[in-house]
Design an enzyme around this catalytic site. Structure first.
Site, short mmCIF file in Angstrom:
data_model
loop_
_atom_site.label_atom_id
_atom_site.label_comp_id
_atom_site.label_asym_id
_atom_site.label_seq_id
_atom_site.Cartn_x
_atom_site.Cartn_y
_atom_site.Cartn_z
N ARG A 94 -1.99 10.04 16.27
CA ARG A 94 -1.24 8.83 16.62
C ARG A 94 -0.86 8.83 18.09
O ARG A 94 -0.61 7.77 18.67
CB ARG A 94 0.02 8.70 15.74
CG ARG A 94 1.06 9.75 15.98
CD ARG A 94 2.26 9.58 15.03
NE ARG A 94 2.87 8.28 15.21
CZ ARG A 94 3.16 7.44 14.21
NH1 ARG A 94 2.88 7.76 12.98
NH2 ARG A 94 3.74 6.30 14.46
N GLU A 96 -4.73 7.95 7.39
CA GLU A 96 -3.92 9.17 7.31
C GLU A 96 -4.79 10.29 6.75
O GLU A 96 -5.81 10.04 6.09
CB GLU A 96 -2.72 8.96 6.36
CG GLU A 96 -1.79 7.87 6.76
CD GLU A 96 -0.46 8.39 7.28
OE1 GLU A 96 -0.24 9.61 7.22
OE2 GLU A 96 0.34 7.57 7.76
N PHE A 127 -6.64 2.82 5.79
CA PHE A 127 -5.98 1.57 5.41
C PHE A 127 -6.33 0.41 6.32
O PHE A 127 -5.89 -0.72 6.09
CB PHE A 127 -4.45 1.74 5.37
CG PHE A 127 -3.84 2.35 6.59
CD1 PHE A 127 -3.75 1.64 7.78
CD2 PHE A 127 -3.34 3.64 6.55
CE1 PHE A 127 -3.16 2.20 8.90
CE2 PHE A 127 -2.74 4.21 7.66
CZ PHE A 127 -2.65 3.49 8.84
N LYS A 170 2.47 4.55 1.14
CA LYS A 170 2.72 5.21 2.42
C LYS A 170 2.60 6.71 2.19
O LYS A 170 3.45 7.32 1.56
CB LYS A 170 4.10 4.87 2.98
CG LYS A 170 4.29 5.43 4.39
CD LYS A 170 5.63 5.13 4.96
CE LYS A 170 5.65 5.50 6.45
NZ LYS A 170 5.19 6.87 6.71
N GLU A 185 0.83 -1.20 0.00
CA GLU A 185 0.00 0.00 0.00
C GLU A 185 0.87 1.26 0.00
O GLU A 185 1.96 1.28 0.58
CB GLU A 185 -0.89 0.01 1.24
CG GLU A 185 -1.79 -1.22 1.35
CD GLU A 185 -2.49 -1.32 2.70
OE1 GLU A 185 -3.21 -2.32 2.91
OE2 GLU A 185 -2.31 -0.42 3.54
#
Length: 507
Positions: free
Chosen positions: A231, A260, A295, A211, A209
């Site tokens: 995070r 993200e 994701f 980044k 995937e």
């Protein structure tokens, strides 16, 4: 417990590289804490007080530090109570009120306690007492199974409360800690590899995937109530209304999503990372919009998915949020993995993450199931200065000031050097020893914490890139700089130029 006992333990932890010694020291400390001291003490040790930020900065802390006391009398509970009062102080006259509270307590603190309090307030704890070490110490002190403690900590996102449960409650109560929609969990982390093909050798069949060069988010929804966390588990819902609307529009009632967010230009190309972070950190509305990409999914409508294989989680993610999935392909073919990596870089992203398709979601842990692959740039820069270290590095010259050559004088004197960042990453004990012996020999001047040296020493630095910055005269700052080696074979006039580094902004 006296605060001094906590400080002594923190210093002992910082002074050793032995994980076992760290765990032993922290476990012994935890056993002596009163129940209401446990959570505050954990927060102090990791530099994350339970009150969060309390509205004081360098200037306030410095002004409050007067003549230290001769004997230790301040307790852990008193420091925690003072932070409660600081956090509750607001409105007209709040600055004066905070200053008064600080002076009242620090006047009773010894010199080392004052230093510890300052580091707690300013988020500069560097004791080596990271969450992983403390988690093992909690298990040791409470005589609880390590996996049970780790799972409770990751699913609750609260190491202090986990410690309190482990030390004061039953094992059944600790085991009962589970996933709760609306309560953030520690995100799963990735190891690193040099190439997508190399990562695939480790994972086997994997989802390769993109980044993204964005900010990690965790989105929770219960009905129409949406919460967005960073995070580090900070609630930033009010800053991201556009992300909230996306999550609220998904065909689910309850959900936890991992992903993200980043800003895009008019062509759909990612904007520079600092533009995303500037918008991400803004409390007020901004013109720049943030786009969410997801994701992973940890929970959907009453069903926990943490222990389901990634293949199952991706199928659920495709079902509920196909339009917001991060691009990627499932493959066993190294050539396919490398192609996806090239496509990610061409799209302006950082690289790829290779994820074992059968892996579960290991919250809060870094293992071989997820492996990130990013290109690494290396440049030869010149050491301009070196700062004295702290903690385990006390007495050694550590943090390097790095300069790039400016041959044309665009940012200073022709042939001079323009500071582009600092780093202490990658320095071995042998290099620290060498620096401490060598740099004073070429010293030009010094301040209390820094030795400025002749710009003659070339060092090879690995970076993930650069970002625009007003902090340094060249207008850029290094991202994730770390020392590779010193280049005795290179003269300073052969160092890489500021113009070369600035060219990375366009990549």
């Amino acid at each position: 417990m006296l605060l001094d006992e906590l400080v002594v333990t923190a210093d002992a932890v910082a002074s050793t590289r032995s994980r076992l010694a760290k765990v032993d020291a922290l476990a012994e400390l935890l056993r002596r804490l009163e129940p209401d001291e446990i959570a505050p003490a954990i927060g102090f040790l990791v530099g994350k007080p339970r009150q969060g930020r309390v509205g004081v900065g360098w200037r306030s802390v410095g002004a409050a530090m007067g003549q230290p006391a001769d004997a230790a009398t301040v307790t852990v509970a008193e420091l925690d109570a003072m932070l409660d009062r600081l956090a509750a102080t607001s409105g007209a006259g709040s600055a004066g009120g905070r200053s008064h509270e600080l002076r009242e307590l620090t006047a009773r603190a010894t010199e080392r306690e004052q230093g510890f309090i300052a580091r707690v307030l300013l988020g500069e704890m560097r004791t080596g007492a990271l969450e992983g070490v403390l988690t093992d110490a909690i298990a040791r002190a409470a005589d609880r199974p390590g996996p049970v403690v780790r799972r409770a900590a990751t699913l609750s996102g609260d190491l202090g409360e986990t410690a309190r449960l482990a030390l004061t409650a039953t094992e059944a109560e600790l085991e009962a800690v589970g996933l709760v929609v609306g309560r953030p969990v520690l995100p799963m982390l990735a190891a690193t590899a040099s190439s997508a093909a190399a990562a695939l050798e480790t994972t086997g069949e994997a989802s390769v995937e993109y980044k993204l060069d964005g900010a990690r988010i965790q989105a929770h929804r219960v009905g129409d109530d949406v919460r967005i966390f960073t995070r580090n588990l900070a609630d930033v819902t009010h800053r991201l209304p556009e992300v909230v609307e996306v999550v609220r529009g998904l065909p689910v009632h309850d959900v936890i999503l991992d992903g993200e967010t980043l800003s895009l230009d008019e062509d759909g190309v990612p904007r520079p990372f600092q533009e995303t972070m500037s918008r991400f950190g803004a409390d007020a509305a901004r013109a720049t919009l943030l786009h969410p990409w997801f994701f992973d999914v940890l929970h959907v409508d009453g069903r926990d998915l943490l222990d389901e294989p990634l293949a199952t989680r991706l199928a659920e993610l495709e079902r509920i949020a196909a339009a917001y999935r991060i691009p990627g392909e499932v493959t066993t073919d190294p050539e396919v993995a490398e192609r996806v990596s090239r496509e990610a870089l061409a799209a302006g992203q950082e690289g790829v993450v290779v994820k074992a398709i059968g892996s579960t979601y290991a919250a809060g842990r870094r293992g071989s199931s997820w492996i990130k692959v990013k290109p690494v740039h290396t440049y030869d820069l010149v050491v301009l200065a070196c700062e004295w270290g702290s903690g385990r590095r006390t007495g050694w010259l550590s943090n390097l000031h790095l300069g790039a050559l400016d041959p044309t004088g665009e940012f200073g004197e022709p042939g001079g050097y323009v500071m582009v960042g600092k780093t202490f990453k990658g320095l071995t004990d042998a290099l620290l020893k060498w620096q401490t012996e060598y740099f004073p020999q070429i010293e030009q001047r010094r301040t209390e914490n820094t030795v400025w040296v002749e710009p003659t020493t070339v060092v090879e630095i690995a970076i993930d890139g650069v970002q625009a910055s007003t902090r340094y005269p060249g207008g850029i700052a290094l991202r994730f700089a770390r020392v590779k080696r010193y280049r005795d074979d290179k003269r300073p006039e052969e160092a890489d130029t500021i113009q070369t580094l600035r060219g990375l902004l366009r990549m």
